[in-house]
Design an enzyme around this catalytic site. Sequence first.
Site, PDB file in Angstrom:
ATOM      1  CB  CYS A  65      30.327  35.071  42.379  1.00  0.00           C
ATOM      2  SG  CYS A  65      31.205  34.797  43.234  1.00  0.00           S
TER       3      CYS A  65
ATOM      4  CD1 TRP B 194      37.651  36.079  40.130  1.00  0.00           C
ATOM      5  CD2 TRP B 194      37.299  37.690  42.441  1.00  0.00           C
ATOM      6  NE1 TRP B 194      38.727  37.262  40.660  1.00  0.00           N
ATOM      7  CE2 TRP B 194      37.776  38.172  41.368  1.00  0.00           C
ATOM      8  CE3 TRP B 194      36.545  38.370  43.075  1.00  0.00           C
ATOM      9  CZ2 TRP B 194      38.989  38.908  42.486  1.00  0.00           C
ATOM     10  CZ3 TRP B 194      38.012  39.232  43.888  1.00  0.00           C
ATOM     11  CH2 TRP B 194      38.773  39.638  43.127  1.00  0.00           C
TER      12      TRP B 194
ATOM     13  CG  ASN C  81      27.940  38.508  42.997  1.00  0.00           C
ATOM     14  OD1 ASN C  81      29.398  38.692  43.200  1.00  0.00           O
ATOM     15  ND2 ASN C  81      27.265  39.329  41.715  1.00  0.00           N
ATOM     16  N   GLY C  82      28.937  38.450  45.965  1.00  0.00           N
ATOM     17  CA  GLY C  82      29.370  39.564  47.143  1.00  0.00           C
ATOM     18  C   GLY C  82      29.923  40.122  48.612  1.00  0.00           C
TER      19      GLY C  82
END
Length: 610
Positions: free
Chosen positions: A2, A74, A100-101
Site C-alpha cells: 500500500c 492493495w 501498509n503491511g
Amino acid sequence: MCGIVGYIGDQQAESILLTGLKRLEYRGYDSAGLAIVGDDGLVVEKRKGKVDELRSAVNGQPLRGTLGVGHTRWATHGPPTDENAHPHTSVTGEFALVHNGIIENHGVIRQRLSEKGYTFESDTDTEVLVHLIDDIRAETDLSLEEAIRQALTQVVGTYGIAVVSSVNDKLIAARKGSPLILGIGDGEYFIGSDAAPLVEHTRQVVYLSDGEIVTVSRSGYEVKTVENVPLEKEVHELEWDLGEIEKSGYDHFMLKEIMEQPTSLSDSMRGRLLPEDPRVVLGGLHTVWDQLVDADRIIIAACGTSWHSALVGEYLIESFARIPVEVEYASEFRYRNPILRDGDVVVVISQSGETADTLAAVREARKKGVLCLGICNVVGSTIARETDAGVYLHAGPEIGVASTKAFTAQVTVLAMIALKLAENRTLSTGEMAHNLHALASIPDKVDEVLDMNDEIREMASVYRYASNFLYLGRGYNFPVALEGALKLKEISYIHAEGYPAAEMKHGPIALIDRFMPVVFIAMKDSTYDKVVSNIEEVVARDGSVIAITDEGNGELDKLCEYVLRIPKTEEFLSPLLTVVPLQLLSYHIAVMRGCHVDQPRNLAKSVTVE
Ligand code: AGP
C-alpha cells in the site's frame, strides 16, 4: 504494497496528500482515503477505487486542516470496499490510522477485543490494531504515542503506519518490514512509503528502519525504538527530481521507461565501464571484491522480473568467471533453510529494494553469516541498507508496475560484474576490451530497436485478441522468453508461458494450433540451428510464429508470420536487445485491449508483504 503519506505544517494538507497518493498509486489502487485534523476536528474521507475517485469525492467539500495522513490500498484482508479502505478510526473518533503491511495475529487480537465488546466495521487486519490502541488507551492513562508503542509490541507481522489525532497535533509513524521515509521541509514535515510523494517538497529525508517510531510535531521530530530508546538518525539527500517521476508527454510510464532505456543503460554504465583501459569499476563492491573473486558459489535470489535477470546473470557469471551460480526464488529460498557455507556469496536483485521475500532472503543470508550483496535501483531502500555491499542500477525511477528499464539495467550490471570477475581470469586484455566495447555500444543498438515501435504496434494489432501466447528461447535468451511472457501476462491479462525452446517437445507442444502465437528468440548465435528446428516443429503443427532475429537474416521469412530483425551483438549481450521488442509487443497489445498499462489489475510496484 500500500502507499502511505502524511503531512504536518502550515499548508492545507488535503492537496499535498492527494498529490502524494497519486504518486504512490503504483503501490496499490484498490481504495484510497484521507484523515485530516482541522478546526472541525478529525475528518475522514475514504473510497473504494482510485485516488481520482477520492479527489472527486472531496472536491465538493474540501477537508480543511494542516495535519493529515493518506492511504492508497492493495487489498490483503477484505475486498476493496469503502469500509475496508483506510484510514481506520478509533471508537472514540480521536485518532485515525493508515497501515501498509499485514498484522498476522489479527485473528487472536480481534477475538480478544470482541469479547471485550469492540465491534469491527471492516474485514481488515488494520482495524484490529486501531482498536488494540483504543483498548490500551481505555485501560491505562498512556499517551497516544505510548499506547501505539505498546500495541506495536503486541502485534506479529509487518507494518508501516501513520497516525493523526485531534488531541495531540502530532503525526506519529512507525515501521517494521514496510518502508517509511520522513521528509524534512522548511517548517513542515512529510511521511511517505517511498520518495515519490516527497521529491517535489524536499530532498532532505530520514529513512526509518525496522522497529523505529517517529513523532513529528510542528517544531520538530523525534525518532525512538518501539522500546522507547531515543535515536539519532542520519539525514540523507534524495537523488531523483520531480521531472523523473512525471510522464514527460508519454501516454504511460511504461512506454516512457521502455523509450528511456538508451539513457538508463548509459547511466548504469557511466563511470563504471571503461573499454579504453579496459576495465570495469564497481565502487560499491570495492570492499568485498576479493571475497567475490574467491567465491566457491554465488546464489542469486530475487522475484519476478528481477528473477529473470538473475537467470541471465547465471549464464553470464558461469560462462565468464567460471564460478558456480544458483538462482533462487527469494520466497522459496527464505523458507528452505538453505545450506550456506563459507565461501558462498548471496546476491539479491530488487528494483524497488523493498520486496518482502527478497529482503527476507538478505536476512537469511546474514543470519547464516555469508556475504550478502544487493543490486537495487531505489537509493536508500531497505535492501540496499541491509546488504553488506552492492551496486545501484542508476536507471532512474521506474513507476510503471511492469518492470522494463530495470530489467535491462540489471542485466547490464550483471554483465559488468561477470566481465570484471573474468578479467585476468578467463579473458585476455584484448578480449576484455572487445567485450567492454560491445557492451558500450548497446545503448545505441537499443535505440535502433526502439525505432521499430510502429512496426511492432502494427504486429500487435494482429494478435490483440489472442487468448494464449508461448515464448521460446535458448541459452541467454531462455530467461528473455520468460520475461516476455511475464510482461504480456501482467499488463494484457493474456495467458502466456515462456519455456526453453527444447522443453517445448516435452509438453507445451500439445498447445500448438493455428490460434497459438509462438514468439521465438532466434538470434544467429550458438543455439540458432536448434531454434530453427524448433520453429519448424511449431510450423508443422500450424502454429503462428513470430521470430526475433539478426538484421539481414532472411532465412526465417518463409517459416514465420512475422520476423523482427534487430541489430547484431555478442551472444551474451543479446538479452539487452531481444527483450525490447517483447516489452513493446506486450505494451501495444495491452493498450489495444484497453488495459490500464501502468496499474494492471491485482498488481503493485513493490510487493512489501509475503
Ligand atoms: C515485474 O514487471 C513485476 N512488477 C514484478 O514481477 C517485479 O519484478 C517483482 O515484484 C520484483 O520486484 P523488485 O525487483 O522491486 O524486487
